[in-house]
Design a protein around this motif. Structure first.
Motif, PDB file in Angstrom:
ATOM      1  N   GLU A  43      -3.770 -11.411   1.068  1.00 27.81           N
ATOM      2  CA  GLU A  43      -3.679 -10.494  -0.079  1.00 27.81           C
ATOM      3  C   GLU A  43      -3.571  -9.040   0.394  1.00 27.81           C
ATOM      4  O   GLU A  43      -2.732  -8.279  -0.088  1.00 27.81           O
ATOM      5  N   SER A  44      -4.389  -8.672   1.364  1.00 25.82           N
ATOM      6  CA  SER A  44      -4.324  -7.311   1.908  1.00 25.82           C
ATOM      7  C   SER A  44      -2.993  -7.064   2.611  1.00 25.82           C
ATOM      8  O   SER A  44      -2.399  -5.990   2.481  1.00 25.82           O
ATOM      9  N   TYR A  45      -2.536  -8.051   3.358  1.00 20.68           N
ATOM     10  CA  TYR A  45      -1.257  -7.930   4.055  1.00 20.68           C
ATOM     11  C   TYR A  45      -0.110  -7.732   3.062  1.00 20.68           C
ATOM     12  O   TYR A  45       0.719  -6.834   3.232  1.00 20.68           O
ATOM     13  N   ASN A  46      -0.072  -8.564   2.019  1.00 21.59           N
ATOM     14  CA  ASN A  46       0.994  -8.449   1.022  1.00 21.59           C
ATOM     15  C   ASN A  46       0.961  -7.089   0.336  1.00 21.59           C
ATOM     16  O   ASN A  46       2.010  -6.487   0.079  1.00 21.59           O
ATOM     17  N   ASN A  47      -0.228  -6.595   0.047  1.00 22.95           N
ATOM     18  CA  ASN A  47      -0.373  -5.278  -0.572  1.00 22.95           C
ATOM     19  C   ASN A  47       0.153  -4.190   0.364  1.00 22.95           C
ATOM     20  O   ASN A  47       0.872  -3.278  -0.054  1.00 22.95           O
ATOM     21  N   LEU A  48      -0.181  -4.304   1.638  1.00 19.78           N
ATOM     22  CA  LEU A  48       0.283  -3.341   2.633  1.00 19.78           C
ATOM     23  C   LEU A  48       1.804  -3.333   2.735  1.00 19.78           C
ATOM     24  O   LEU A  48       2.442  -2.270   2.719  1.00 19.78           O
ATOM     25  N   VAL A  49       2.397  -4.515   2.797  1.00 18.03           N
ATOM     26  CA  VAL A  49       3.860  -4.617   2.907  1.00 18.03           C
ATOM     27  C   VAL A  49       4.530  -4.043   1.659  1.00 18.03           C
ATOM     28  O   VAL A  49       5.532  -3.333   1.749  1.00 18.03           O
ATOM     29  N   GLU A  50       3.970  -4.343   0.487  1.00 18.62           N
ATOM     30  CA  GLU A  50       4.540  -3.813  -0.757  1.00 18.62           C
ATOM     31  C   GLU A  50       4.467  -2.287  -0.789  1.00 18.62           C
ATOM     32  O   GLU A  50       5.427  -1.613  -1.166  1.00 18.62           O
ATOM     33  N   ASN A  51       3.331  -1.732  -0.365  1.00 24.90           N
ATOM     34  CA  ASN A  51       3.190  -0.274  -0.333  1.00 24.90           C
ATOM     35  C   ASN A  51       4.171   0.357   0.641  1.00 24.90           C
ATOM     36  O   ASN A  51       4.746   1.410   0.353  1.00 24.90           O
ATOM     37  N   ILE A  52       4.362  -0.257   1.786  1.00 23.42           N
ATOM     38  CA  ILE A  52       5.328   0.260   2.759  1.00 23.42           C
ATOM     39  C   ILE A  52       6.726   0.258   2.152  1.00 23.42           C
ATOM     40  O   ILE A  52       7.484   1.223   2.292  1.00 23.42           O
ATOM     41  N   HIS A  53       7.060  -0.821   1.446  1.00 22.26           N
ATOM     42  CA  HIS A  53       8.385  -0.920   0.827  1.00 22.26           C
ATOM     43  C   HIS A  53       8.572   0.162  -0.242  1.00 22.26           C
ATOM     44  O   HIS A  53       9.577   0.874  -0.248  1.00 22.26           O
TER      45      HIS A  53
END
Length: 88
Positions: A43-53
């Motif tokens: 969940e944290s990883y997906n949030n991080l990737v989305e924020n980077i995008h």
């Protein structure tokens, strides 16, 4: 952020994985020669990737910053939402 060595992680894998997922901890697993690894929940990883995008796209970033500026200055409006029946 927690930091533990590989042996401690191996001996207590479930406990530490639960801490990462349930408490949103980021964990650094220390290894020899400073070849460390970071563990975080999916969940944290997906949030991080989305924020980077989102933040990596200048148009998106500018739009978000303008929206924040409007919110901070009180330029908001409230709208009532209507439920739409798409079966019609």
């Amino acid at each position: 952020m927690l930091a533990i060595n590989y042996t401690t992680l191996r001996d207590n894998m479930k406990t530490y994985m639960d801490k990462v997922t349930d408490e949103y901890e980021t964990m650094v697993i220390t290894r020899k020669d400073n070849k460390n690894v970071v563990m975080l929940s999916e969940e944290s990883y997906n949030n991080l990737v989305e924020n980077i995008h989102v933040m990596g796209n200048k148009a998106n970033f500018d739009w978000l910053m303008e929206s924040k500026k409007q919110l901070d200055s009180g330029k908001i409006s409230i709208h009532e939402l209507e439920e739409v029946d798409f079966s019609e």
